[in-house]
Design a protein around this motif. Structure first.
Motif, mmCIF file in Angstrom:
data_model
loop_
_atom_site.group_PDB
_atom_site.id
_atom_site.type_symbol
_atom_site.label_atom_id
_atom_site.label_comp_id
_atom_site.label_asym_id
_atom_site.label_seq_id
_atom_site.Cartn_x
_atom_site.Cartn_y
_atom_site.Cartn_z
ATOM 1 N N GLN A 72 84.857 -0.446 5.196
ATOM 2 C CA GLN A 72 86.089 -0.009 5.846
ATOM 3 C C GLN A 72 86.612 -1.073 6.807
ATOM 4 N N ARG A 73 85.702 -1.741 7.507
ATOM 5 C CA ARG A 73 86.127 -2.797 8.438
ATOM 6 C C ARG A 73 86.827 -3.929 7.691
ATOM 7 N N LEU A 74 86.303 -4.326 6.541
ATOM 8 C CA LEU A 74 86.905 -5.406 5.772
ATOM 9 C C LEU A 74 88.230 -4.979 5.157
ATOM 10 N N ARG A 75 88.310 -3.736 4.700
ATOM 11 C CA ARG A 75 89.589 -3.231 4.189
ATOM 12 C C ARG A 75 90.643 -3.242 5.291
ATOM 13 N N ASP A 76 90.272 -2.798 6.475
ATOM 14 C CA ASP A 76 91.206 -2.789 7.600
ATOM 15 C C ASP A 76 91.632 -4.211 7.971
ATOM 16 N N ARG A 77 90.670 -5.136 7.867
ATOM 17 C CA ARG A 77 91.013 -6.537 8.194
ATOM 18 C C ARG A 77 91.998 -7.109 7.183
ATOM 19 N N MET A 78 91.828 -6.769 5.907
ATOM 20 C CA MET A 78 92.774 -7.223 4.899
ATOM 21 C C MET A 78 94.155 -6.632 5.133
ATOM 22 N N LEU A 79 94.213 -5.354 5.463
ATOM 23 C CA LEU A 79 95.498 -4.705 5.727
ATOM 24 C C LEU A 79 96.189 -5.357 6.911
ATOM 25 N N ARG A 80 95.448 -5.643 7.963
ATOM 26 C CA ARG A 80 96.043 -6.289 9.133
ATOM 27 C C ARG A 80 96.554 -7.681 8.789
ATOM 28 N N PHE A 81 95.792 -8.403 7.969
ATOM 29 C CA PHE A 81 96.227 -9.722 7.510
ATOM 30 C C PHE A 81 97.557 -9.637 6.771
ATOM 31 N N LEU A 82 97.686 -8.694 5.842
ATOM 32 C CA LEU A 82 98.917 -8.573 5.068
ATOM 33 C C LEU A 82 100.095 -8.151 5.946
ATOM 34 N N LEU A 83 99.824 -7.364 6.979
ATOM 35 C CA LEU A 83 100.901 -6.915 7.864
ATOM 36 C C LEU A 83 101.421 -8.049 8.748
ATOM 37 N N VAL A 84 100.524 -8.859 9.289
ATOM 38 C CA VAL A 84 100.942 -9.851 10.283
ATOM 39 C C VAL A 84 101.384 -11.164 9.657
ATOM 40 N N THR A 85 101.170 -11.346 8.352
ATOM 41 C CA THR A 85 101.553 -12.617 7.715
ATOM 42 C C THR A 85 102.777 -12.467 6.819
ATOM 43 N N GLN A 86 103.530 -11.387 6.983
ATOM 44 C CA GLN A 86 104.815 -11.313 6.292
ATOM 45 C C GLN A 86 105.755 -12.348 6.908
ATOM 46 N N LEU A 87 106.432 -13.099 6.074
ATOM 47 C CA LEU A 87 107.329 -14.137 6.579
ATOM 48 C C LEU A 87 108.614 -13.493 7.099
ATOM 49 N N ASN A 88 108.923 -13.713 8.354
ATOM 50 C CA ASN A 88 110.105 -13.121 8.984
ATOM 51 C C ASN A 88 111.334 -13.957 8.644
ATOM 52 N N GLN A 89 112.055 -13.516 7.620
ATOM 53 C CA GLN A 89 113.248 -14.259 7.192
ATOM 54 C C GLN A 89 114.393 -14.126 8.201
ATOM 55 N N GLY A 90 114.263 -13.190 9.143
ATOM 56 C CA GLY A 90 115.334 -12.993 10.122
ATOM 57 C C GLY A 90 115.089 -13.686 11.446
ATOM 58 N N ARG A 91 114.026 -14.496 11.528
ATOM 59 C CA ARG A 91 113.750 -15.138 12.814
ATOM 60 C C ARG A 91 114.880 -16.111 13.157
ATOM 61 N N GLY A 92 115.206 -16.165 14.406
ATOM 62 C CA GLY A 92 116.296 -17.021 14.844
ATOM 63 C C GLY A 92 117.675 -16.404 14.711
ATOM 64 N N TYR A 93 117.747 -15.165 14.236
ATOM 65 C CA TYR A 93 119.047 -14.504 14.046
ATOM 66 C C TYR A 93 119.759 -14.308 15.379
ATOM 67 N N GLN A 94 121.019 -14.658 15.406
ATOM 68 C CA GLN A 94 121.844 -14.488 16.611
ATOM 69 C C GLN A 94 122.925 -13.439 16.313
ATOM 70 N N PRO A 95 122.898 -12.307 16.969
ATOM 71 C CA PRO A 95 123.922 -11.285 16.693
ATOM 72 C C PRO A 95 125.308 -11.747 17.127
ATOM 73 N N LEU A 96 126.313 -11.269 16.396
ATOM 74 C CA LEU A 96 127.679 -11.632 16.734
ATOM 75 C C LEU A 96 128.109 -10.999 18.049
ATOM 76 N N PHE A 97 127.659 -9.767 18.286
ATOM 77 C CA PHE A 97 127.980 -9.074 19.539
ATOM 78 C C PHE A 97 126.697 -8.769 20.287
ATOM 79 N N LYS A 98 126.737 -8.867 21.595
ATOM 80 C CA LYS A 98 125.605 -8.524 22.445
ATOM 81 C C LYS A 98 125.976 -7.306 23.284
#
Length: 471
Positions: free
Chosen positions: A445-471
């Motif tokens: 269970q510990r290793l399964r949880d570690r794999m799940l955490r790995f997959l969650l935190v290593t998703q590539l954030n394609q929206g990083r650096g996004y600047q909204p038009l309105f604040k």
């Protein structure tokens, strides 16, 4: 200070970095890791002068996704290449290793197998010059694995033709297509004329002309010891099949080849390995003549392994150590690397070379990088940098995953829910699957949880650096 070719080296304080990169090298097949038969004196000497990583794993146990990971700093689920069978080149904008090194003032060169794309019949690597420039390479020459060589054009095939050996090469590979990829038969080409020999000579020629007034990053990417199992010249008879011991986890019932065939394969495989070790020695000698040896770091590794009879299997693609574990040696002068003759047991990833190279170069490591620099280990500041490492591959419609921590390995094949759980400390050859052990339910269970955490935190954030038009 002026070196032997007349360049002023006093302005170059950054280390030269030379990456010797092989294809399909089982990590057990080194003298320095205790193999009883294979001869690798040059690599053993590198390990004695640096750090040998005993628990290094590929981010994917097949060529293209592993190589794309090193180039991009991303795991396959983030860069999108899960197998060798893709219809398009790996996007040049995702290959940031070489561009980051260029931005840090480095000359960048790569000679040999890239496998960021596959050519069609009759195409020529020289037609991809613009792509190589986009990658951030100041010098690029690509060769393929020998099995693809007869169908495409490259400087290697032109070189064979100029020496009257192209027909010999094509005929031999054609017979191997008929007889099978793993037929064990010596190369009809002399050592210098093989793909590995050619690449070695091209590497030496480049080192002889490369300027020394700027730091250099050079990747010499050998096609061997990948199939065909065709050791050349004296290396073909260096190991006799009767001397070869079957691996302790050889499975007679599972193996499609007989014991004699496996020993013949292994003898040719080891011959190719010793041939490559000789080429490593030539590169080291050229680096010493270059005039910057005391400011040079050498890294040796492979994209993945080859089971070579382990568990009754050959080739790669699975998460058994024969396939997923890779050799990794990092060596250099004491001023750069304090680890001398160390064997580090902590889990590391082949992908960790991405930030390691950049930190050595004084380059900025991109914020999206999904790996960890190994320099704290090399400098003696830490015994380890990862609590676990990961590997992944897609086979057909299934996604398969592996996690390896300091002691345990767990893997999952999603199509059939086949799982493996192994105590790598007590069972290094993975002969006892503990997946059904109630005593290890918490570990699982510990290793399964570690794999799940790995997959969650290593998703590539394609929206990083996004600047909204309105604040």
């Amino acid at each position: 200070m002026v070196d032997h070719v007349g360049f002023d080296t006093s302005i170059n304080t950054k280390p030269d970095i030379v990456f010797i990169f092989c294809d399909q090298w089982n990590a057990r097949y080194l003298g320095c890791t205790g193999h009883p038969l294979v001869q690798t004196p040059q690599l053993d000497a590198l390990a004695a002068g640096g750090c040998l990583f005993d628990t290094a794993y590929t981010p994917s146990p097949v060529c293209m996704p592993a190589r794309a990971s090193l180039a991009s700093g991303l795991y396959p689920h983030a860069h999108g290449f899960f197998s060798n069978y893709t219809g398009q080149p790996f996007p040049a904008h995702q290959v940031t290793l070489f561009r980051c090194l260029q931005q840090a003032g480095y000359i960048t060169a790569k000679i040999g197998k890239y496998h960021y794309f596959s050519l069609e019949w009759g195409q020529d690597y020289e037609d991809y010059r613009h792509y190589y420039n986009q990658l951030g390479l100041d010098w690029a020459e690509e060769t393929s694995t020998p099995f693809q060589g007869p169908f495409i054009n490259s400087n290697y095939t032109r070189w064979l033709k100029a020496h009257g050996l192209l027909d010999t090469f094509i005929t031999d590979i054609g017979h191997r297509y008929v007889d099978g990829q793993y037929v064990a038969r010596p190369s009809p080409l002399p050592p210098d004329m093989t793909a590995d020999g050619y690449l070695g000579q091209q590497t030496l020629a480049y080192l002889n002309r490369a300027p020394i007034d700027k730091p250099l990053f050079l990747c010499a990417s050998f096609p061997g010891p990948h199939t065909p199992l065709d050791a050349p010249g004296k290396y073909a008879n260096m190991y006799h099949p009767v001397e070869v011991a079957l691996p302790p986890n050889y499975d007679r019932q599972r193996c499609q080849y007989g014991e004699q065939a496996v020993t013949e394969m292994t003898a040719q495989y080891m011959g190719k390995i010793t041939h490559l070790d000789h080429r490593v020695g030539e590169i080291i000698a050229a680096l010493k003549q270059r005039g910057n040896w005391e400011n040079t770091v050498i890294v040796f590794s492979a994209d993945h392994g080859d089971n070579m009879g382990e568990h009754g299997r050959v080739s790669k693609g699975g998460f058994q150590d024969g396939s997923a574990r890779v050799p990794l040696i990092i060596s250099g002068s004491a001023a750069l690397i304090s680890a001398r003759g160390d064997r580090n047991p902590s889990p590391v990833s082949f992908l960790d070379l991405f930030p390691t190279f950049l930190e050595l170069a004084g380059a900025k490591i991109p914020d999206y990088c999904q790996a960890t620099s190994l320099l704290p280990i090399l400098r003696g500041e830490s015994d380890g940098v990862n609590d676990a490492v990961f590997s992944e591959i897609a086979n057909g419609d299934s996604f398969n995953y592996m996690v390896r921590d300091q002691r345990w390995k767990w893997y999952l094949q999603t199509r059939n829910n086949r799982q493996g759980l192994f105590d790598m400390e007590r069972d290094p050859h993975e002969m006892r699957n503990l997946i059904s052990s109630t005593a290890q339910a918490d570990t699982l269970q510990r290793l399964r949880d570690r794999m799940l955490r790995f997959l969650l935190v290593t998703q590539l954030n394609q929206g990083r650096g996004y600047q909204p038009l309105f604040k």
